[in-house]
Scaffold this motif. Structure first.
Motif, PDB file in Angstrom:
ATOM      1  N   ILE A  86      -4.031   0.412  -9.617  1.00  0.00           N
ATOM      2  CA  ILE A  86      -3.673  -0.090  -8.298  1.00  0.00           C
ATOM      3  C   ILE A  86      -4.899  -0.081  -7.401  1.00  0.00           C
ATOM      4  O   ILE A  86      -5.549   0.957  -7.240  1.00  0.00           O
ATOM      5  N   GLN A  87      -5.218  -1.237  -6.852  1.00  0.00           N
ATOM      6  CA  GLN A  87      -6.281  -1.347  -5.854  1.00  0.00           C
ATOM      7  C   GLN A  87      -5.578  -1.397  -4.501  1.00  0.00           C
ATOM      8  O   GLN A  87      -4.665  -2.188  -4.294  1.00  0.00           O
ATOM      9  N   GLY A  88      -5.979  -0.519  -3.593  1.00  0.00           N
ATOM     10  CA  GLY A  88      -5.343  -0.499  -2.283  1.00  0.00           C
ATOM     11  C   GLY A  88      -6.228   0.192  -1.269  1.00  0.00           C
ATOM     12  O   GLY A  88      -7.420   0.373  -1.485  1.00  0.00           O
ATOM     13  N   TYR A  89      -5.618   0.585  -0.180  1.00  0.00           N
ATOM     14  CA  TYR A  89      -6.337   1.214   0.927  1.00  0.00           C
ATOM     15  C   TYR A  89      -6.397   2.725   0.743  1.00  0.00           C
ATOM     16  O   TYR A  89      -5.407   3.351   0.378  1.00  0.00           O
ATOM     17  N   ASP A  90      -7.561   3.328   0.991  1.00  0.00           N
ATOM     18  CA  ASP A  90      -7.712   4.775   0.917  1.00  0.00           C
ATOM     19  C   ASP A  90      -6.867   5.448   1.994  1.00  0.00           C
ATOM     20  O   ASP A  90      -6.703   4.909   3.091  1.00  0.00           O
ATOM     21  N   VAL A  91      -6.341   6.603   1.672  1.00  0.00           N
ATOM     22  CA  VAL A  91      -5.618   7.425   2.644  1.00  0.00           C
ATOM     23  C   VAL A  91      -6.175   8.835   2.579  1.00  0.00           C
ATOM     24  O   VAL A  91      -6.725   9.249   1.556  1.00  0.00           O
ATOM     25  N   ALA A  92      -6.043   9.558   3.668  1.00  0.00           N
ATOM     26  CA  ALA A  92      -6.513  10.944   3.713  1.00  0.00           C
ATOM     27  C   ALA A  92      -5.406  11.839   3.157  1.00  0.00           C
ATOM     28  O   ALA A  92      -4.430  12.132   3.827  1.00  0.00           O
ATOM     29  N   HIS A  93      -5.543  12.215   1.907  1.00  0.00           N
ATOM     30  CA  HIS A  93      -4.567  13.082   1.242  1.00  0.00           C
ATOM     31  C   HIS A  93      -5.311  13.823   0.142  1.00  0.00           C
ATOM     32  O   HIS A  93      -5.972  13.192  -0.683  1.00  0.00           O
ATOM     33  N   ASN A 135     -10.564  -7.107   4.756  1.00  0.00           N
ATOM     34  CA  ASN A 135     -11.907  -7.553   4.379  1.00  0.00           C
ATOM     35  C   ASN A 135     -11.880  -8.680   3.354  1.00  0.00           C
ATOM     36  O   ASN A 135     -12.899  -9.010   2.771  1.00  0.00           O
ATOM     37  N   GLY A 136     -10.722  -9.266   3.111  1.00  0.00           N
ATOM     38  CA  GLY A 136     -10.637 -10.369   2.154  1.00  0.00           C
ATOM     39  C   GLY A 136     -10.493  -9.936   0.704  1.00  0.00           C
ATOM     40  O   GLY A 136     -10.535 -10.756  -0.190  1.00  0.00           O
ATOM     41  N   ASP A 137     -10.329  -8.649   0.444  1.00  0.00           N
ATOM     42  CA  ASP A 137     -10.178  -8.134  -0.919  1.00  0.00           C
ATOM     43  C   ASP A 137      -8.799  -7.485  -1.007  1.00  0.00           C
ATOM     44  O   ASP A 137      -8.638  -6.313  -0.707  1.00  0.00           O
ATOM     45  N   CYS A 138      -7.799  -8.265  -1.394  1.00  0.00           N
ATOM     46  CA  CYS A 138      -6.397  -7.848  -1.306  1.00  0.00           C
ATOM     47  C   CYS A 138      -6.029  -6.703  -2.244  1.00  0.00           C
ATOM     48  O   CYS A 138      -6.576  -6.598  -3.339  1.00  0.00           O
ATOM     49  N   VAL A 165      -5.107   8.356  -3.903  1.00  0.00           N
ATOM     50  CA  VAL A 165      -3.829   7.863  -3.423  1.00  0.00           C
ATOM     51  C   VAL A 165      -4.149   6.623  -2.610  1.00  0.00           C
ATOM     52  O   VAL A 165      -5.020   6.652  -1.753  1.00  0.00           O
ATOM     53  N   VAL A 166      -3.472   5.517  -2.898  1.00  0.00           N
ATOM     54  CA  VAL A 166      -3.731   4.282  -2.165  1.00  0.00           C
ATOM     55  C   VAL A 166      -2.429   3.756  -1.572  1.00  0.00           C
ATOM     56  O   VAL A 166      -1.344   4.053  -2.064  1.00  0.00           O
TER      57      VAL A 166
END
Length: 67
Positions: free
Chosen positions: A34-41, A17-20, A49-50
């Protein structure tokens, strides 16, 4: 802060989405955000957890002078 410019339109776009994903310094010594992608955990309330590309963490280490 460590990260990099997003490569929008690139076939290897890890940003989507353009937001690294990025690693940020915090006011607390020894702590990074840490900015990252959500995970199912399952995690405790208030925690996440990203997933981030390993290149982002390597760049953060380089910028902080750890490597």
């Amino acid at each position: 802060m460590a990260g990099g410019p997003c490569k929008n339109g690139d076939d290897d776009d890890k940003c989507g989405n353009g937001d690294c994903p990025t690693v940020y310094a915090t006011p607390k010594p020894g702590m990074l955000a840490i900015q990252g992608y959500d995970v199912a955990h399952p995690v405790p309330d208030g925690e996440s957890v990203v997933v981030i590309p390993e290149e982002i963490l390597k760049e953060a280490a380089r910028v902080r002078g750890w490597l």
